[in-house]
Design a protein around this motif. Structure first.
Motif, mmCIF file in Angstrom:
data_model
loop_
_atom_site.group_PDB
_atom_site.id
_atom_site.type_symbol
_atom_site.label_atom_id
_atom_site.label_comp_id
_atom_site.label_asym_id
_atom_site.label_seq_id
_atom_site.Cartn_x
_atom_site.Cartn_y
_atom_site.Cartn_z
ATOM 1 N N ALA A 179 0.977 -1.026 -0.320
ATOM 2 C CA ALA A 179 0.240 0.022 -0.087
ATOM 3 C C ALA A 179 0.873 1.271 -0.105
ATOM 4 N N ALA A 180 2.087 1.254 1.436
ATOM 5 C CA ALA A 180 3.023 2.737 0.862
ATOM 6 C C ALA A 180 3.516 2.249 -0.647
ATOM 7 N N LEU A 181 4.310 1.099 -1.272
ATOM 8 C CA LEU A 181 4.648 1.405 -2.158
ATOM 9 C C LEU A 181 3.366 1.531 -3.325
ATOM 10 N N ALA A 182 2.403 2.066 -2.934
ATOM 11 C CA ALA A 182 1.044 2.754 -4.791
ATOM 12 C C ALA A 182 1.840 3.731 -3.791
ATOM 13 N N ALA A 183 1.273 4.074 -3.498
ATOM 14 C CA ALA A 183 1.068 5.761 -2.850
ATOM 15 C C ALA A 183 2.140 6.084 -3.408
ATOM 16 N N ALA A 184 3.328 5.857 -2.831
ATOM 17 C CA ALA A 184 4.867 6.112 -2.927
ATOM 18 C C ALA A 184 5.198 6.838 -4.934
ATOM 19 N N THR A 185 4.826 5.707 -5.553
ATOM 20 C CA THR A 185 4.792 5.426 -6.962
ATOM 21 C C THR A 185 3.474 6.024 -7.752
ATOM 22 N N GLY A 186 2.170 6.342 -7.056
ATOM 23 C CA GLY A 186 1.376 6.623 -7.661
ATOM 24 C C GLY A 186 0.811 5.372 -8.673
ATOM 25 N N GLY A 187 0.706 4.413 -8.090
ATOM 26 C CA GLY A 187 0.358 2.343 -8.203
ATOM 27 C C GLY A 187 1.172 1.707 -9.575
ATOM 28 N N ASP A 188 1.880 2.575 -10.542
ATOM 29 C CA ASP A 188 2.495 3.270 -11.638
ATOM 30 C C ASP A 188 3.446 2.437 -11.659
ATOM 31 N N GLY A 189 4.312 2.601 -9.993
ATOM 32 C CA GLY A 189 5.651 2.219 -10.271
ATOM 33 C C GLY A 189 6.534 3.505 -10.755
ATOM 34 N N ALA A 190 6.479 4.446 -10.889
ATOM 35 C CA ALA A 190 7.105 5.701 -11.164
ATOM 36 C C ALA A 190 6.925 6.799 -10.371
ATOM 37 N N ALA A 191 7.883 6.753 -9.472
ATOM 38 C CA ALA A 191 8.942 7.524 -8.168
ATOM 39 C C ALA A 191 8.102 8.921 -8.187
ATOM 40 N N ASP A 192 7.238 9.606 -9.390
ATOM 41 C CA ASP A 192 7.001 10.891 -9.414
ATOM 42 C C ASP A 192 6.162 11.592 -8.092
ATOM 43 N N ALA A 193 5.199 10.824 -7.538
ATOM 44 C CA ALA A 193 4.181 10.656 -7.392
ATOM 45 C C ALA A 193 5.479 10.985 -5.433
ATOM 46 N N ALA A 194 6.601 10.440 -5.434
ATOM 47 C CA ALA A 194 7.278 10.119 -4.327
ATOM 48 C C ALA A 194 7.196 11.146 -3.369
ATOM 49 N N ALA A 195 7.663 12.744 -4.406
ATOM 50 C CA ALA A 195 7.439 13.689 -4.207
ATOM 51 C C ALA A 195 5.780 14.509 -2.811
ATOM 52 N N SER A 196 5.184 14.019 -3.487
ATOM 53 C CA SER A 196 3.613 14.355 -3.357
ATOM 54 C C SER A 196 2.596 13.629 -2.532
ATOM 55 N N VAL A 197 3.869 12.567 -1.771
ATOM 56 C CA VAL A 197 3.366 11.577 -0.820
ATOM 57 C C VAL A 197 4.118 12.153 1.178
ATOM 58 N N ASP A 198 3.489 11.648 1.486
ATOM 59 C CA ASP A 198 4.014 12.398 3.105
ATOM 60 C C ASP A 198 5.421 11.479 3.499
ATOM 61 N N ARG A 199 5.615 12.286 4.522
ATOM 62 C CA ARG A 199 7.148 11.289 4.912
ATOM 63 C C ARG A 199 7.017 10.075 5.380
ATOM 64 N N ALA A 200 6.138 9.428 5.873
ATOM 65 C CA ALA A 200 6.167 8.754 6.356
ATOM 66 C C ALA A 200 5.596 7.361 5.599
ATOM 67 N N THR A 201 5.273 7.569 4.741
ATOM 68 C CA THR A 201 4.992 7.029 3.960
ATOM 69 C C THR A 201 5.884 6.683 2.676
ATOM 70 N N LEU A 202 6.730 7.264 1.857
ATOM 71 C CA LEU A 202 7.767 7.100 1.585
ATOM 72 C C LEU A 202 8.515 6.409 2.403
ATOM 73 N N ALA A 203 8.735 6.489 3.352
ATOM 74 C CA ALA A 203 9.851 5.887 4.689
ATOM 75 C C ALA A 203 9.076 4.555 4.547
ATOM 76 N N LEU A 204 8.323 4.110 4.848
ATOM 77 C CA LEU A 204 7.685 2.731 5.538
ATOM 78 C C LEU A 204 8.271 1.968 2.793
ATOM 79 N N ALA A 205 7.806 2.540 2.138
ATOM 80 C CA ALA A 205 7.788 2.367 1.187
ATOM 81 C C ALA A 205 9.496 1.940 0.634
#
Length: 126
Positions: free
Chosen positions: A13-39
């Motif tokens: 779930a954290a990985l999907a949120a951090a990558t926008g679900g498609d694997g691209a890391a563009d979403a990493a900039a917009s996700v909260d720090r805790a979710t990014l850390a978990l991913a």
């Protein structure tokens, strides 16, 4: 004390949120720090599980680091085989959105040591 294992459901779930679900890391900039850390920690955990060992240390500061790859184990000081990258690059590598060779060529991954290569383990799967 060993760190508690991240369960697959939470990690995915954290990985999907951090990558926008498609694997691209563009979403990493917009996700909260805790979710990014978990991913990041979840994908590092997968790497360590899929390629156990202590020859290579993979670092994704400030979120985590693991030792992996079979071979001579490192126990003290700076490891001879170190890979370091930022969270967005790591997540792109882990999901296959970015190829290892492309990341190295672009200077997005710093790898030192003869065995500092995890291209055979990427992308990670579960």
């Amino acid at each position: 004390m060993a760190r508690a294992r991240i369960d697959d459901e939470s990690g995915r779930a954290a990985l999907a949120a951090a990558t926008g679900g498609d694997g691209a890391a563009d979403a990493a900039a917009s996700v909260d720090r805790a979710t990014l850390a978990l991913a990041v920690r979840y994908t590092l955990q997968l790497l360590a599980e899929q390629a156990p060992g202590g020859t290579v240390e993979v670092r994704v500061p400030p979120f985590g680091a693991v030792q992996c790859i079979e071979g001579p184990k490192h126990t003290r000081g700076t490891p001879p085989n170190v890979i370091e990258t930022d969270a967005a690059t790591w997540l792109a590598l882990a999901t296959g959105a970015l190829a290892w060779a492309d990341a190295r060529a672009a200077g997005r991954v710093h790898a030192s040591g003869q065995r500092a290569d995890v291209s055979a383990q990427l992308p990670l799967s579960r």
